[in-house]
Write a protein that holds these residues in place. Structure first.
Motif, PDB file in Angstrom:
ATOM      1  N   PHE A 246      -5.507  11.670 -41.107  1.00 21.33           N
ATOM      2  CA  PHE A 246      -5.881  11.269 -40.111  1.00 21.33           C
ATOM      3  C   PHE A 246      -5.940  12.566 -39.001  1.00 21.33           C
ATOM      4  CE2 PHE A 246      -1.557  10.131 -40.023  1.00 21.33           C
ATOM      5  CZ  PHE A 246      -0.462  11.073 -38.738  1.00 21.33           C
ATOM      6  N   SER A 247      -6.822  12.352 -37.839  1.00 22.09           N
ATOM      7  CA  SER A 247      -6.651  13.565 -37.069  1.00 22.09           C
ATOM      8  C   SER A 247      -6.954  12.745 -35.367  1.00 22.09           C
ATOM      9  CB  SER A 247      -7.879  14.567 -36.701  1.00 22.09           C
ATOM     10  OG  SER A 247      -8.017  15.806 -36.070  1.00 22.09           O
ATOM     11  N   GLU A 248      -6.323  12.821 -34.504  1.00 16.05           N
ATOM     12  CA  GLU A 248      -5.510  12.287 -33.302  1.00 16.05           C
ATOM     13  C   GLU A 248      -5.794  13.219 -32.429  1.00 16.05           C
ATOM     14  OE1 GLU A 248      -5.922   9.080 -32.757  1.00 16.05           O
ATOM     15  OE2 GLU A 248      -6.338   8.567 -34.856  1.00 16.05           O
ATOM     16  N   ILE A 249      -5.562  13.147 -30.982  1.00 14.64           N
ATOM     17  CA  ILE A 249      -6.136  14.084 -30.276  1.00 14.64           C
ATOM     18  C   ILE A 249      -5.140  13.880 -29.003  1.00 14.64           C
ATOM     19  CG2 ILE A 249      -7.224  15.116 -28.299  1.00 14.64           C
ATOM     20  CD1 ILE A 249      -9.775  15.217 -29.510  1.00 14.64           C
ATOM     21  N   LEU A 250      -3.947  14.428 -28.400  1.00 13.79           N
ATOM     22  CA  LEU A 250      -2.674  14.184 -27.673  1.00 13.79           C
ATOM     23  C   LEU A 250      -3.379  14.211 -26.737  1.00 13.79           C
ATOM     24  CD1 LEU A 250       0.470  15.943 -29.080  1.00 13.79           C
ATOM     25  CD2 LEU A 250       0.060  13.444 -28.740  1.00 13.79           C
ATOM     26  N   PRO A 251      -3.186  13.460 -25.651  1.00 13.80           N
ATOM     27  CA  PRO A 251      -3.772  13.253 -24.075  1.00 13.80           C
ATOM     28  C   PRO A 251      -3.982  13.930 -23.245  1.00 13.80           C
ATOM     29  CG  PRO A 251      -3.058  11.739 -24.150  1.00 13.80           C
ATOM     30  CD  PRO A 251      -2.941  11.947 -25.695  1.00 13.80           C
ATOM     31  N   HIS A 252      -4.314  14.839 -22.462  1.00 15.93           N
ATOM     32  CA  HIS A 252      -4.102  15.230 -21.334  1.00 15.93           C
ATOM     33  C   HIS A 252      -2.514  14.688 -20.442  1.00 15.93           C
ATOM     34  CE1 HIS A 252      -6.023  18.778 -20.479  1.00 15.93           C
ATOM     35  NE2 HIS A 252      -6.702  18.232 -20.752  1.00 15.93           N
ATOM     36  N   ASN A 254       0.071  10.999 -19.479  1.00 19.74           N
ATOM     37  CA  ASN A 254       0.953  10.110 -19.997  1.00 19.74           C
ATOM     38  C   ASN A 254       0.361   9.049 -19.979  1.00 19.74           C
ATOM     39  OD1 ASN A 254       3.214   8.998 -21.511  1.00 19.74           O
ATOM     40  ND2 ASN A 254       4.680   9.546 -20.356  1.00 19.74           N
ATOM     41  N   ASN A 255      -0.565   8.622 -20.859  1.00 12.34           N
ATOM     42  CA  ASN A 255      -1.311   7.601 -21.397  1.00 12.34           C
ATOM     43  C   ASN A 255      -0.900   6.526 -23.002  1.00 12.34           C
ATOM     44  OD1 ASN A 255      -3.389   5.169 -21.788  1.00 12.34           O
ATOM     45  ND2 ASN A 255      -4.736   6.137 -20.884  1.00 12.34           N
ATOM     46  N   LEU A 256       0.173   5.026 -21.940  1.00  4.52           N
ATOM     47  CA  LEU A 256       0.581   4.710 -22.849  1.00  4.52           C
ATOM     48  C   LEU A 256      -0.197   4.250 -23.907  1.00  4.52           C
ATOM     49  CD1 LEU A 256       3.593   3.644 -23.708  1.00  4.52           C
ATOM     50  CD2 LEU A 256       3.211   1.824 -22.449  1.00  4.52           C
ATOM     51  N   ARG A 257      -1.466   3.049 -23.392  1.00  4.98           N
ATOM     52  CA  ARG A 257      -1.960   3.235 -24.730  1.00  4.98           C
ATOM     53  C   ARG A 257      -2.321   4.208 -25.536  1.00  4.98           C
ATOM     54  NH1 ARG A 257      -6.682  -0.514 -22.966  1.00  4.98           N
ATOM     55  NH2 ARG A 257      -5.146  -1.423 -22.304  1.00  4.98           N
ATOM     56  N   ASP A 258      -2.710   5.650 -25.023  1.00  5.32           N
ATOM     57  CA  ASP A 258      -3.260   6.202 -26.214  1.00  5.32           C
ATOM     58  C   ASP A 258      -2.338   6.570 -26.863  1.00  5.32           C
ATOM     59  OD1 ASP A 258      -5.308   6.413 -25.361  1.00  5.32           O
ATOM     60  OD2 ASP A 258      -5.753   7.675 -23.954  1.00  5.32           O
ATOM     61  N   ILE A 259      -0.739   7.141 -26.524  1.00  9.23           N
ATOM     62  CA  ILE A 259       0.200   7.487 -27.407  1.00  9.23           C
ATOM     63  C   ILE A 259       0.538   6.012 -28.705  1.00  9.23           C
ATOM     64  CG2 ILE A 259       2.025   8.083 -26.758  1.00  9.23           C
ATOM     65  CD1 ILE A 259       0.749  10.460 -26.016  1.00  9.23           C
ATOM     66  N   GLN A 260       0.224   4.897 -28.070  1.00 15.18           N
ATOM     67  CA  GLN A 260       0.689   3.886 -29.095  1.00 15.18           C
ATOM     68  C   GLN A 260      -0.465   4.083 -30.174  1.00 15.18           C
ATOM     69  OE1 GLN A 260       1.098   0.563 -26.612  1.00 15.18           O
ATOM     70  NE2 GLN A 260       2.862   0.371 -26.120  1.00 15.18           N
ATOM     71  N   HIS A 261      -1.598   3.919 -30.285  1.00 12.44           N
ATOM     72  CA  HIS A 261      -2.388   4.296 -30.352  1.00 12.44           C
ATOM     73  C   HIS A 261      -2.323   5.230 -31.325  1.00 12.44           C
ATOM     74  CE1 HIS A 261      -6.207   4.450 -32.880  1.00 12.44           C
ATOM     75  NE2 HIS A 261      -6.436   6.126 -32.463  1.00 12.44           N
ATOM     76  N   ILE A 262      -1.784   7.092 -31.186  1.00 12.08           N
ATOM     77  CA  ILE A 262      -1.371   7.230 -31.904  1.00 12.08           C
ATOM     78  C   ILE A 262      -0.213   7.358 -32.709  1.00 12.08           C
ATOM     79  CG2 ILE A 262      -0.764   9.927 -31.958  1.00 12.08           C
ATOM     80  CD1 ILE A 262      -2.055  10.443 -29.727  1.00 12.08           C
ATOM     81  N   THR A 263       0.909   6.616 -32.498  1.00 11.49           N
ATOM     82  CA  THR A 263       1.910   5.824 -33.978  1.00 11.49           C
ATOM     83  C   THR A 263       1.596   4.968 -34.414  1.00 11.49           C
ATOM     84  OG1 THR A 263       2.491   4.169 -31.748  1.00 11.49           O
ATOM     85  CG2 THR A 263       3.455   6.410 -31.373  1.00 11.49           C
ATOM     86  N   GLY A 264       0.791   4.305 -33.879  1.00  9.88           N
ATOM     87  CA  GLY A 264       0.263   2.944 -34.745  1.00  9.88           C
ATOM     88  C   GLY A 264      -0.095   3.441 -36.241  1.00  9.88           C
ATOM     89  N   VAL A 265      -1.274   4.681 -35.818  1.00 10.81           N
ATOM     90  CA  VAL A 265      -1.726   5.552 -36.818  1.00 10.81           C
ATOM     91  C   VAL A 265      -0.711   6.076 -37.663  1.00 10.81           C
ATOM     92  CG1 VAL A 265      -3.553   7.979 -37.526  1.00 10.81           C
ATOM     93  CG2 VAL A 265      -4.303   5.690 -35.431  1.00 10.81           C
ATOM     94  N   ILE A 266      -0.168   7.160 -37.108  1.00 10.29           N
ATOM     95  CA  ILE A 266       0.557   7.632 -37.844  1.00 10.29           C
ATOM     96  C   ILE A 266       1.761   6.426 -39.030  1.00 10.29           C
ATOM     97  CG2 ILE A 266       2.789   8.833 -37.963  1.00 10.29           C
ATOM     98  CD1 ILE A 266       2.273  10.004 -35.820  1.00 10.29           C
ATOM     99  N   GLU A 289       7.572   8.221 -28.113  1.00 10.00           N
ATOM    100  CA  GLU A 289       6.768   6.775 -28.683  1.00 10.00           C
ATOM    101  C   GLU A 289       7.580   6.677 -29.312  1.00 10.00           C
ATOM    102  OE1 GLU A 289       5.266   3.532 -27.933  1.00 10.00           O
ATOM    103  OE2 GLU A 289       5.941   4.493 -26.313  1.00 10.00           O
ATOM    104  N   VAL A 290       7.832   8.275 -30.496  1.00 14.69           N
ATOM    105  CA  VAL A 290       8.144   7.636 -31.882  1.00 14.69           C
ATOM    106  C   VAL A 290       9.851   7.288 -32.237  1.00 14.69           C
ATOM    107  CG1 VAL A 290       9.168   9.065 -33.917  1.00 14.69           C
ATOM    108  CG2 VAL A 290       6.819   9.582 -32.802  1.00 14.69           C
ATOM    109  N   VAL A 291      10.503   7.627 -31.003  1.00 15.69           N
ATOM    110  CA  VAL A 291      11.768   6.466 -30.761  1.00 15.69           C
ATOM    111  C   VAL A 291      11.922   5.640 -30.602  1.00 15.69           C
ATOM    112  CG1 VAL A 291      14.584   6.904 -29.785  1.00 15.69           C
ATOM    113  CG2 VAL A 291      12.440   8.755 -30.300  1.00 15.69           C
ATOM    114  N   LEU A 292      11.878   5.525 -29.810  1.00 13.68           N
ATOM    115  CA  LEU A 292      11.263   3.368 -29.377  1.00 13.68           C
ATOM    116  C   LEU A 292      10.458   2.726 -30.561  1.00 13.68           C
ATOM    117  CD1 LEU A 292       9.630   3.879 -25.780  1.00 13.68           C
ATOM    118  CD2 LEU A 292      11.966   2.978 -26.194  1.00 13.68           C
TER     119      LEU A 292
END
Length: 868
Positions: A246-252, A254-266, A289-292
């Motif tokens: 998978f290939s995911e982009i970290l947003p500029h 702190n968008n919680l939805r984008d961050i949660q999407h990335i952790t879900g993909v991982i 988010e990884v810790v949460l």
């Protein structure tokens, strides 16, 4: 877009500046940026750009008044150490009597506040100067700085190099790694002492290959550093047949939805290894988010931008980031830097507001001019009401892990060596037009770029410094491992090195015993989409999935694969076959009817048995040759028939064993001649029986004169000679030869005798068949002749057996594969020979041996007397 905007602003300022020149006899500065900086005068000035503050605070825009300039917050002690390293390097060069003698270097250092706009302002200040005016009416002359050390970030470096590259101002970055900056057409005067992302990516892929991690996830920041690194990473992975799960982009932001999407993909991915190209500011929300999410069981691979960042080295992140492998730029040692850092004093340099900010942030008080530094550690009378303020044991004075600072040190020395080489030029032997040399007082930037491209020196730490044609330094990285410390936090250990030589390429050296793995058992994890295909199988890609996801299909018979993860199976050569595991070609089994196998033993035994029986019958007949039953049946033809039968039995031995040229030539010839001799003898015996019967009648008394002993011998020899001629013509024109036949079965080679000429073999068999048919016909006609012992009946029965065997032989021979065709032929020879032997001689031997009283002339003629 930002680069275009700043270039436009720059060109606008030039236009404004040019207009003002027309109205004045002086060149005047049209604006002034409020920048934090450090200064030191000298004969030649070097510029520097550093990220001393974390954030930039932008002023409120009312669009009614000129906005206030932006200002910076959150002082970074470690980055300030890098700025001081540049000051130390220049001070060290000025004290060196060999390098740049009689030349004093100075510096102008600015803080870019991790902001593109501030970095561009600082760069423009360095190249245009901060003097309010100067009297040169043409507004020409050397720029205030001859070269710039910085910027540390890729995006500002791209913007600054795009403008300053137009004037060929040399820029030596110590931390900008974007591979895009290696484009010499776009950035002709850009150099760097840190390897580009292309080298960084190769180093990280070397680690992945070393541990067999072919199925990895990729996360990268949404900036030039992350985007270009991700592109290089994809290309490098494809080059070695590895896959990005998978290939995911970290947003500029702190968008919680984008961050949660990335952790879900991982979490959903089967990849156990995650590679991250990002700066710490981009990555921090994701790690929170990884810790949460309590996401464990992942092996993180850190790029150099965050591999050494202390913000992640907390006990809270140890369960998740422990065991992380990362690469970092080469750590070096700089002798004397520690003492230099302890002996700075802002009251002695009132122009250097960066020093004042450092002391205010260090001690948390307002600075007042005055004070001294005593014993190298204590600062007194610096702040009102404060005493015994120590600057030891801080990130500022920690010189144990000089990475970026070491690259700053090398960048300064690279510019100094370029200047030194420029000054050593002998007039008339220079590199420029007319063999001229550069003048240090009227130095043009492009002249320094020429010498900078040829820089070649070794630091006091022993590292070689030079630039390739793209301005990149030779790549060398430390491999880091995040391990737990005694206090429960994360501590970084160096466990290897990745070094790129000019001839050896990228070489990875690891101390695997020193690596800490955050898994149970304490071993590296497996991260593959499909397990590797062992030798003997091939990879078959699953439809719609990356090439790393595949099934292992066994190679077919006759095909092999002798490597792991083979794409295709290899067909073995004609005389080879695949092994049981399909992993190597082995010589095919050569099949022929052997004396050692049960079938060969059985047929050999039958052949020798028939030969022995024929010999015994000959002995019996020889011993009783004067008895009526032997004499009545033409003893000479009987002995000839027995001899031919022995030859028929013995010719079988030529069909058994590995074919040789002489056995192939003899087997069918001996077989054909033996059987013709045998059938000819039977034919003549039958004709003699008929002649004797006719001679007993008055009208046939002259019949026997045509069937005397001479005529009998001549007839047998003539008939046999014809077969000899057929065999001779056959062997001379198309002789049978040994032949390795792989048409019957692909897995074996059937070693057989090729008959050479089908016509010759057919004529041989046809001739035997013709004689047998004539013999059968005559014996059948004479079967009812009156006699107590009528041999015609036995000949009829024997020829019936003979014909039946050979009629059945033809289809059986054609349909039998390999050595079994030879066995069928041998069986036909034995069956027909035994049939003739038993049918013709068994009744006679029965009377001779068991009923000798019947072996008399009267007994033999008894039936005829009775009939009369």
């Amino acid at each position: 877009m930002w680069i275009t905007l700043y270039i436009a602003l720059y060109l606008s300022s030039i236009c404004i500046y040019a207009a003002s020149v027309l109205k004045s006899d002086k060149c005047q500065l049209q604006g002034h940026f409020r920048l934090n900086g450090m200064y030191q005068d000298g004969d030649v000035i070097l510029g520097g750009l550093f990220q001393v503050h974390f954030f930039t605070v932008l002023p409120h825009l009312s669009f009614k008044t000129v906005p206030d300039p932006p200002y910076c917050e959150k002082f970074d002690m470690e980055i300030f150490q890098q700025a001081q390293t540049m000051a130390f390097a220049i001070d060290e060069i000025n004290k060196n009597p060999i390098l740049l003698p009689n030349i004093t270097l100075g510096y102008h250092l600015y803080d870019n506040c991790v902001r593109l706009g501030m970095a561009f302002r600082a760069a423009m200040s360095l190249i245009s100067g901060t003097e309010k005016s100067f009297s040169n009416l043409n507004c020409t002359g050397p720029s205030p700085v001859v070269g710039i050390v910085g910027d540390p970030s890729s995006t500002p470096s791209i913007a600054i190099s795009s403008v300053l590259g137009l004037f060929r101002v040399p820029i030596v970055s110590y931390y900008a790694t974007c591979s895009c900056l290696s484009d010499r057409k776009k950035y002709p005067s850009f150099f760097r002492t840190i390897p580009s992302d292309a080298f960084q990516v190769r180093a990280m892929v070397q680690i992945l290959r070393h541990f067999g991690w072919t199925w990895v996830g990729l996360i990268y920041s949404d900036d030039d550093y992350g985007i270009y690194a991700a592109q290089s990473f994809h290309q490098e992975m494809q080059l070695f047949g590895h896959c990005v799960a998978f290939s995911e982009i970290l947003p500029h932001e702190n968008n919680l939805r984008d961050i949660q999407h990335i952790t879900g993909v991982i979490e959903a991915s089967t990849a156990r290894v995650v590679v991250v190209f990002s700066t710490s500011s981009f990555l921090l929300p994701l790690m929170e988010e990884v810790v949460l999410q309590n996401m464990t069981g992942r092996q993180w691979i850190a790029s150099e931008a965050w591999a050494t960042t202390p913000v992640y080295h907390t006990p809270r992140l140890l369960p998740y980031l422990g065991g992380t492998l990362g690469i970092a730029v080469r750590r070096g040692k700089i002798q004397g830097l520690h003492d230099f850092l302890l002996h700075i004093h802002p009251s002695n340099e009132p122009r250097n507001n960066m020093l004042r900010i450092f002391w205010e942030n260090m001690f948390g008080c307002s600075f007042e001019t005055g004070g001294t530094v005593e014993d190298g550690e204590q600062v007194k009378n610096m702040c009102t009401g404060q005493e015994d303020l120590s600057i030891t044991n801080t990130p500022y004075t920690d010189v144990s892990g000089l990475r970026a600072a070491y690259n700053v040190y090398k960048a300064v020395y690279a510019l100094a060596h370029a200047l030194h080489d420029l000054m050593q030029c002998e007039e008339g032997r220079g590199p420029f037009n007319g063999n001229t040399c550069a003048d240090i007082t009227r130095l043009k930037p492009w002249q320094l770029v020429h010498y900078l491209q040829k820089v070649n020196f070794t630091t006091g730490f022993g590292d070689h410094v030079s630039f390739d044609k793209n301005g990149d330094a030779l790549a060398i990285y430390d491999v880091l491992n995040w391990q737990p410390s005694s206090d429960g936090s994360i501590r970084i250990y160096t466990v290897g090195v990745v070094n790129e030589g000019a001839t050896t390429g990228m070489v990875l050296t690891l101390d695997e015993d020193a690596i800490y793995w955050n898994f149970e058992p304490k071993k590296p994890p497996r991260s593959v989409c499909s397990e590797r295909c062992p030798p003997g199988t091939r990879r078959a890609t699953r439809k719609g999935l990356p090439v790393c996801c595949f099934d292992c299909l066994p190679c077919g018979d006759g095909d092999i694969s002798n490597t792991t993860d083979a794409i295709e199976c290899i067909t073995c050569p004609d005389e080879f076959w695949s092994s049981p595991d399909n992993d190597q070609c082995v010589p095919k089994e050569v099949e022929f009817l052997s004396y050692e196998e049960p079938l060969g033993i059985s047929l050999t035994t039958a052949s020798l048995l028939g030969t022995c029986i024929s010999g015994l019958v000959m002995i019996v007949f020889a011993h009783h040759r004067n008895t009526p039953i032997v004499r009545a049946n033409n003893s000479e033809l009987s002995f000839l028939l027995l001899l031919s039968l022995k030859m028929c039995f013995l010719c079988v031995l030529l069909f058994i064993g590995q074919p040789q040229l002489w056995t192939c030539q003899l087997r069918h010839a001996v077989f054909g001649i033996s059987f013709v001799l045998c059938i000819s003898s039977i034919l003549v015996k039958t004709m003699v029986v008929i002649a004797v019967f006719k001679a007993s009648r008055p009208e046939g008394k002259s019949a026997m004169k045509w069937f005397g002993a001479v005529q009998q011998r001549c007839t047998v020899l003539l008939l046999t000679a014809l077969q000899v001629v057929i065999c001779a013509v056959w062997l001379s024109t198309a002789s049978p030869t040994p032949h390795k036949n792989n048409q019957y079965t692909r897995s074996k080679i059937v070693y057989e005798c090729a008959i050479g000429s089908v016509a010759g073999f057919s004529m041989l068999l046809a001739y035997i068949g013709l004689l047998a048919a004539v013999s059968f016909l005559l014996a059948f006609l004479a079967r009812n002749l009156p006699d107590n012992f009528n041999e015609a009946k036995f000949i009829t029965f024997s020829m019936l057996i003979f014909c039946a065997v050979w009629i059945a032989f033809v289809p059986a021979y054609v349909s039998s594969p390999g050595k079994y065709a030879v066995a069928v032929e041998i069986f036909a020879i034995l069956a027909s020979s035994f049939g003739l032997l038993v049918a013709i001689f068994a009744p006679k031997c029965y009377i001779i041996l068991l009923h000798p009283e019947r072996n008399t002339k009267n007994a033999i003629m008894g039936r005829e007397t009775t009939n009369k």
